[in-house]
Structure formats: structure tokens, C-alpha cells
Scaffold this motif. Structure first.
Motif, PDB file in Angstrom:
ATOM      1  N   GLY A 196       0.846  -1.193   0.000  1.00 18.72           N
ATOM      2  CA  GLY A 196       0.000   0.000   0.000  1.00 18.72           C
ATOM      3  C   GLY A 196       0.871   1.227   0.000  1.00 18.72           C
ATOM      4  O   GLY A 196       2.105   1.117   0.006  1.00 18.72           O
ATOM      5  N   PRO A 197       0.236   2.407  -0.014  1.00 17.30           N
ATOM      6  CA  PRO A 197       1.022   3.641  -0.089  1.00 17.30           C
ATOM      7  C   PRO A 197       2.188   3.642   0.912  1.00 17.30           C
ATOM      8  O   PRO A 197       2.008   3.338   2.080  1.00 17.30           O
ATOM      9  N   GLY A 198       3.396   3.898   0.400  1.00 19.24           N
ATOM     10  CA  GLY A 198       4.580   3.942   1.254  1.00 19.24           C
ATOM     11  C   GLY A 198       5.388   2.666   1.271  1.00 19.24           C
ATOM     12  O   GLY A 198       6.547   2.672   1.697  1.00 19.24           O
ATOM     13  N   GLY A 199       4.826   1.546   0.800  1.00 21.00           N
ATOM     14  CA  GLY A 199       5.589   0.300   0.822  1.00 21.00           C
ATOM     15  C   GLY A 199       4.942  -0.760  -0.045  1.00 21.00           C
ATOM     16  O   GLY A 199       3.754  -1.045   0.090  1.00 21.00           O
ATOM     17  N   TRP A 200       5.741  -1.348  -0.942  1.00 17.53           N
ATOM     18  CA  TRP A 200       5.163  -2.262  -1.951  1.00 17.53           C
ATOM     19  C   TRP A 200       5.976  -3.538  -2.106  1.00 17.53           C
ATOM     20  O   TRP A 200       7.211  -3.528  -2.052  1.00 17.53           O
ATOM     21  N   ASN A 201       5.258  -4.636  -2.313  1.00  8.03           N
ATOM     22  CA  ASN A 201       5.901  -5.905  -2.652  1.00  8.03           C
ATOM     23  C   ASN A 201       6.606  -5.786  -4.004  1.00  8.03           C
ATOM     24  O   ASN A 201       6.092  -5.152  -4.927  1.00  8.03           O
ATOM     25  N   ASP A 202       7.742  -6.457  -4.120  1.00  5.35           N
ATOM     26  CA  ASP A 202       8.521  -6.431  -5.367  1.00  5.35           C
ATOM     27  C   ASP A 202       8.736  -7.870  -5.843  1.00  5.35           C
ATOM     28  O   ASP A 202       9.564  -8.585  -5.282  1.00  5.35           O
ATOM     29  N   PRO A 203       7.967  -8.315  -6.858  1.00 10.13           N
ATOM     30  CA  PRO A 203       8.134  -9.684  -7.364  1.00 10.13           C
ATOM     31  C   PRO A 203       9.325  -9.843  -8.310  1.00 10.13           C
ATOM     32  O   PRO A 203       9.430 -10.847  -8.996  1.00 10.13           O
ATOM     33  N   ASP A 204      10.235  -8.900  -8.325  1.00  6.95           N
ATOM     34  CA  ASP A 204      11.475  -8.845  -9.114  1.00  6.95           C
ATOM     35  C   ASP A 204      11.249  -8.100 -10.442  1.00  6.95           C
ATOM     36  O   ASP A 204      10.137  -7.798 -10.836  1.00  6.95           O
ATOM     37  N   MET A 205      12.363  -7.842 -11.097  1.00  5.07           N
ATOM     38  CA  MET A 205      12.369  -6.937 -12.251  1.00  5.07           C
ATOM     39  C   MET A 205      11.761  -7.609 -13.480  1.00  5.07           C
ATOM     40  O   MET A 205      11.571  -8.813 -13.516  1.00  5.07           O
ATOM     41  N   LEU A 206      11.506  -6.784 -14.485  1.00 13.57           N
ATOM     42  CA  LEU A 206      10.876  -7.286 -15.711  1.00 13.57           C
ATOM     43  C   LEU A 206      11.891  -8.006 -16.600  1.00 13.57           C
ATOM     44  O   LEU A 206      13.058  -7.605 -16.684  1.00 13.57           O
ATOM     45  N   GLU A 207      11.410  -9.050 -17.260  1.00 14.77           N
ATOM     46  CA  GLU A 207      12.213  -9.735 -18.291  1.00 14.77           C
ATOM     47  C   GLU A 207      11.717  -9.379 -19.691  1.00 14.77           C
ATOM     48  O   GLU A 207      12.244  -9.893 -20.684  1.00 14.77           O
ATOM     49  N   VAL A 208      10.703  -8.526 -19.780  1.00 13.78           N
ATOM     50  CA  VAL A 208      10.096  -8.165 -21.070  1.00 13.78           C
ATOM     51  C   VAL A 208      11.180  -7.730 -22.064  1.00 13.78           C
ATOM     52  O   VAL A 208      11.951  -6.809 -21.774  1.00 13.78           O
ATOM     53  N   GLY A 209      11.260  -8.431 -23.193  1.00 11.19           N
ATOM     54  CA  GLY A 209      12.201  -8.042 -24.239  1.00 11.19           C
ATOM     55  C   GLY A 209      13.534  -8.750 -24.199  1.00 11.19           C
ATOM     56  O   GLY A 209      14.392  -8.495 -25.049  1.00 11.19           O
ATOM     57  N   ASN A 210      13.731  -9.675 -23.260  1.00  9.65           N
ATOM     58  CA  ASN A 210      15.040 -10.330 -23.183  1.00  9.65           C
ATOM     59  C   ASN A 210      15.164 -11.581 -24.046  1.00  9.65           C
ATOM     60  O   ASN A 210      16.233 -12.186 -24.094  1.00  9.65           O
ATOM     61  N   GLY A 211      14.077 -11.988 -24.699  1.00  3.05           N
ATOM     62  CA  GLY A 211      14.210 -13.024 -25.739  1.00  3.05           C
ATOM     63  C   GLY A 211      13.778 -14.422 -25.359  1.00  3.05           C
ATOM     64  O   GLY A 211      13.606 -15.269 -26.239  1.00  3.05           O
ATOM     65  N   GLY A 212      13.599 -14.698 -24.074  1.00  2.00           N
ATOM     66  CA  GLY A 212      13.270 -16.056 -23.643  1.00  2.00           C
ATOM     67  C   GLY A 212      11.787 -16.393 -23.678  1.00  2.00           C
ATOM     68  O   GLY A 212      11.408 -17.543 -23.460  1.00  2.00           O
ATOM     69  N   MET A 213      10.948 -15.394 -23.902  1.00  2.00           N
ATOM     70  CA  MET A 213       9.498 -15.637 -23.964  1.00  2.00           C
ATOM     71  C   MET A 213       8.938 -15.029 -25.241  1.00  2.00           C
ATOM     72  O   MET A 213       9.553 -14.170 -25.867  1.00  2.00           O
ATOM     73  N   LYS A 214       7.732 -15.503 -25.603  1.00  2.00           N
ATOM     74  CA  LYS A 214       7.023 -14.972 -26.771  1.00  2.00           C
ATOM     75  C   LYS A 214       6.411 -13.616 -26.428  1.00  2.00           C
ATOM     76  O   LYS A 214       6.201 -13.305 -25.258  1.00  2.00           O
ATOM     77  N   ILE A 215       6.050 -12.875 -27.442  1.00  2.00           N
ATOM     78  CA  ILE A 215       5.541 -11.519 -27.221  1.00  2.00           C
ATOM     79  C   ILE A 215       4.276 -11.523 -26.343  1.00  2.00           C
ATOM     80  O   ILE A 215       4.127 -10.696 -25.435  1.00  2.00           O
ATOM     81  N   HIS A 216       3.379 -12.509 -26.570  1.00  6.66           N
ATOM     82  CA  HIS A 216       2.146 -12.546 -25.758  1.00  6.66           C
ATOM     83  C   HIS A 216       2.458 -12.970 -24.334  1.00  6.66           C
ATOM     84  O   HIS A 216       1.766 -12.587 -23.401  1.00  6.66           O
ATOM     85  N   GLU A 217       3.533 -13.758 -24.143  1.00  7.81           N
ATOM     86  CA  GLU A 217       3.931 -14.138 -22.783  1.00  7.81           C
ATOM     87  C   GLU A 217       4.492 -12.921 -22.041  1.00  7.81           C
ATOM     88  O   GLU A 217       4.234 -12.723 -20.853  1.00  7.81           O
ATOM     89  N   TYR A 218       5.243 -12.094 -22.756  1.00  9.40           N
ATOM     90  CA  TYR A 218       5.714 -10.845 -22.130  1.00  9.40           C
ATOM     91  C   TYR A 218       4.544  -9.927 -21.795  1.00  9.40           C
ATOM     92  O   TYR A 218       4.553  -9.235 -20.778  1.00  9.40           O
ATOM     93  N   ARG A 219       3.523  -9.923 -22.680  1.00 11.55           N
ATOM     94  CA  ARG A 219       2.338  -9.096 -22.393  1.00 11.55           C
ATOM     95  C   ARG A 219       1.662  -9.591 -21.111  1.00 11.55           C
ATOM     96  O   ARG A 219       1.227  -8.792 -20.277  1.00 11.55           O
ATOM     97  N   ALA A 220       1.599 -10.898 -20.930  1.00  8.48           N
ATOM     98  CA  ALA A 220       1.012 -11.461 -19.703  1.00  8.48           C
ATOM     99  C   ALA A 220       1.853 -11.088 -18.477  1.00  8.48           C
ATOM    100  O   ALA A 220       1.326 -10.654 -17.443  1.00  8.48           O
ATOM    101  N   HIS A 221       3.164 -11.249 -18.590  1.00 14.69           N
ATOM    102  CA  HIS A 221       4.101 -10.898 -17.501  1.00 14.69           C
ATOM    103  C   HIS A 221       3.908  -9.425 -17.111  1.00 14.69           C
ATOM    104  O   HIS A 221       3.704  -9.095 -15.934  1.00 14.69           O
ATOM    105  N   PHE A 222       3.892  -8.544 -18.110  1.00 13.33           N
ATOM    106  CA  PHE A 222       3.769  -7.106 -17.820  1.00 13.33           C
ATOM    107  C   PHE A 222       2.396  -6.797 -17.209  1.00 13.33           C
ATOM    108  O   PHE A 222       2.293  -6.056 -16.220  1.00 13.33           O
ATOM    109  N   SER A 223       1.338  -7.376 -17.758  1.00 12.63           N
ATOM    110  CA  SER A 223      -0.019  -7.124 -17.250  1.00 12.63           C
ATOM    111  C   SER A 223      -0.131  -7.521 -15.783  1.00 12.63           C
ATOM    112  O   SER A 223      -0.695  -6.785 -14.970  1.00 12.63           O
ATOM    113  N   LEU A 224       0.390  -8.695 -15.461  1.00  6.99           N
ATOM    114  CA  LEU A 224       0.235  -9.183 -14.088  1.00  6.99           C
ATOM    115  C   LEU A 224       1.124  -8.413 -13.126  1.00  6.99           C
ATOM    116  O   LEU A 224       0.731  -8.156 -11.995  1.00  6.99           O
TER     117      LEU A 224
END
Ligand code: GLA
Length: 349
Positions: A196-224
Motif C-alpha cells: 500500500g502507499p509507502g511500501g510495496w511488494n517487489d516480485p522482481d524486475m521485468l524480463e520483457v524483451g530479453n528473448g526467452g518468452m514470446k511476445i504474448h507471454e511478455y504481455r502477460a508478464h507485464f499485465s500481471l
């Protein structure tokens, strides 16, 4: 929101890379979309001098950290570095244990705006002492510095870290694979109440664009990640990203879901591979992610009553990725979701 060197570059960091990334943050539209922090992860540091001052790698950063911070600031961006609560970083560089005050002063003198603080080589170190010690050292400099705790969720930081760090990792490291993204996603279930405001969970950084997933899989990763109100730290080589990847990372309506300040979203339903995630937004609206983990397209439905709306509610629904209004919908929303993909909508009563 920002960019971090680790996922793509590991120890291969340099002054040139950071300057080019800062340039690209502006020219690609990422800065306009809200990305601010340019963060150098592990390996910028090599030793300590006789007085204990941390020494950057002079070959990789010949102009020094102050000049680099000034350059990043000149682009209207903010500058971040990495250290570790133990004796050494994960890559064996000097850690900050015992040098918290010196390091914090040095960062502030360089113009650092963000510190990621890792948890390698911490035998005998108590996280409930080590992280507050660095928080206090940063605070004493008088410079506002985002404090990003990277303890991998080992000591359930979400239960005690509010007021210590602004964001805290909840898991081990992400990898650029579908199975890693979904495993980390599952580990977020139940943690929503701690963010909540002032402190947030961090599920780690984005992998979007690094090549190991398909474009729609990156869209899912980013959306979630946006539904989870996660810190959005791009982890790809933005200097050479395709327009499709740039469009994911800079989608303003999806980013607005991430940045909506009320609370983190949560999984509201799971039927095998088919899931519905929801985040309450300001103005009584909701963001929904219909998520299909399966290998074939499937229909996913959600009744408005499951969101707590009345049975006769007829909210307006907008498909965020398609940028398309779907009109007012009564009773139940149903969509066909392709495999390993999402439909993400905003629901406005
Ligand atoms: C740990 C962290 C990563 C990265 C590396 C650097 O594994 O969790 O995010 O910072 O260290 O060595």
C-alpha cells in the motif's frame, strides 16, 4: 519505475551503457510513460581504499560516479546503485556491512537517488538490524533515496519491513522463462494485504524483451506485474528493443493500473489454468486480468457480483491492450483468451 542493468547485462556494466540507456529512456518514450530511475546493479564497485571509501571500477566508469549521476540527472532522470547488507555482494564485490554510514554519505555525495540492497554473504547478520541500519544511514544524509530491499523474501519481510524499505523483494531471482514468471506470480498470492502507499511488494524486475518468452507471454508478464502494483524496472536492452516490446513497456493505460496508488491487486479465482486477477482502482473502478496459462484458447468469465458489484450493475468495460471500449456489460464478462496470454480490461461502474 525505471531500468536496471542486471537481467540483461549482469556484470557487463559501464559508463557508456548507462549513458546510452539514459538517452534511450528519453528517446523511446519510456520517460514520458513514467520510467525514471536508471539503476546500476552489481559489479560497479571493485574495492575499498585505506580510509574505507568504496572504489568504483575506474576502467568501466572512467568519468566517475558523480559525473555519471550528473549526466543521468541532465536527462531529467534519476540515478541508482546497488550494494549488499553482507561482507560482499553476490558477485564478490565489497558489501556495505560495517560501512553503512560511509557508503550512504558517498552515494548522497554522488547524487544517488535509489539504492538496491542485496542479501548475499550475510552469515550472522540479522536482517531486522541490517536493513534499518542502512535506512538510518541513508536518512541521515538528508537526500531522498528510494530504498529497495533485496532479501528474496527469506525472512518474510512483508510482515516487518514497512517503514524500513520502500519496496521489498518477495522472491528469489526471476529468469527469462515462462515457468519462472508463473512460479514467481504464484508466490505473490496472499501478500497483497501488506502492500500500500509507502511500501510495496517487489516480485522482481521485468524480463520483457530479453528473448526467452514470446511476445504474448511478455504481455502477460507485464499485465500481471501491473496488476500486482509491482515496481516496473525494465531489464532489457532498451537501445535495441523492437517496436512491439516498446509498445508493451510504454502502454500508458496498463501502466496507469500499476501506478494507481490504492492497493495491490489479487487473484480472485483459479480454475486450473484459467485465472482472474483484479485490482481496485481509485474512483470505484477495477482492473481485471483474465489469464490463460494453458496451451489452448479458452473462455474465462467473471460475474460482477464476484467483484462485489450489485447483480444489476452494468459497468463500462474497456479492453486496455486493444485500446477499445467494449460498451456497457450486464451480469457477467466473458472473453476468449489465447494460450499463455491475457485479456486486460478496466471496469467502470
Ligand atoms: C542477487 C539479486 C539479483 C541481482 C544479483 C546481483 O541475485 O537478487 O537481483 O542483484 O544478486 O549479483
Amino acid at each position: 519505475m525505471g531500468w536496471n542493468s542486471w537481467n540483461k547485462f549482469g556484470c557487463n556494466v559501464s559508463d557508456t551503457l548507462i549513458r546510452e540507456v539514459a538517452d534511450t529512456m528519453v528517446s523511446s518514450g519510456m520517460k514520458d510513460a513514467g520510467y525514471q530511475y536508471v539503476v546500476i546493479d552489481d559489479c560497479w564497485q571493485v574495492s575499498r581504499d585505506k580510509s574505507g571509501t568504496i572504489v568504483p571500477d575506474a576502467q568501466r566508469f572512467p568519468s566517475g560516479m558523480k559525473a555519471l549521476a550528473d549526466y543521468v540527472h541532465s536527462k531529467g532522470l534519476k540515478f541508482g546503485v546497488y550494494s549488499d547488507a553482507g561482507s560482499k555482494t553476490c558477485e564478490g564485490r565489497p558489501g556495505s556491512n560495517g560501512y553503512e554510514v560511509e557508503d550512504a554519505r558517498q552515494y548522497a555525495a554522488w547524487g544517488v537517488d535509489y539504492l538496491k540492497y542485496d542479501w548475499c554473504n550475510t552469515d550472522g547478520v540479522d536482517p531486522k538490524i541490517a536493513y534499518p541500519t542502512m535506512r538510518d544511514a541513508l536518512k541521515a544524509t538528508g537526500r531522498p533515496i528510494v530504498f529497495s530491499m533485496c532479501e528474496w523474501g527469506r525472512n518474510q519481510p512483508w510482515t516487518w519491513v514497512r517503514g524500513v524499505a520502500h519496496i521489498w523483494r518477495t522472491t528469489g531471482d526471476i529468469q527469462d522463462r515462462w515457468a519462472s514468471f508463473t512460479r514467481l506470480l504464484d508466490q505473490q498470492v496472499g501478500l497483497e494485504k501488506y502492500a500500500g502507499p509507502g511500501g510495496w511488494n517487489d516480485p522482481d524486475m521485468l524480463e520483457v524483451g530479453n528473448g526467452g518468452m514470446k511476445i504474448h507471454e511478455y504481455r502477460a508478464h507485464f499485465s500481471l506485474w501491473c496488476l500486482l502494483s509491482a515496481p516496473l524496472m525494465a531489464g532489457n536492452d532498451i537501445r535495441s528493443m523492437t517496436p512491439e516490446i516498446r509498445d508493451i513497456l510504454t502502454h500508458k493505460e496498463v501502466i496507469a493500473v500499476d501506478q494507481d496508488p490504492l492497493q495491490q491487486g489479487r487473484r480472485v479465482r483459479k480454475n486450473g489454468d484459467l485465472e482472474v486477477w483484479a485490482k481496485k482502482l481509485t474512483g470505484d473502478a477495477w482492473a481485471l486480468v483474465l489469464f490463460n496459462r494453458g496451451e489452448t484458447a479458452a473462455q474465462i468469465a467473471l460475474s460482477w457480483q464476484e467483484l462485489g458489484l450489485s447483480f444489476d450493475a452494468e459497468p463500462a468495460v474497456r479492453d486496455l491492450w486493444a485500446k477499445k471500449d467494449l460498451g456497457k456489460i450486464k451480469g457477467t464478462f466473458v472473453a476468449s483468451v489465447p494460450p499463455h496470454d491475457v485479456i486486460m480490461v478496466k471496469v467502470t461502474p
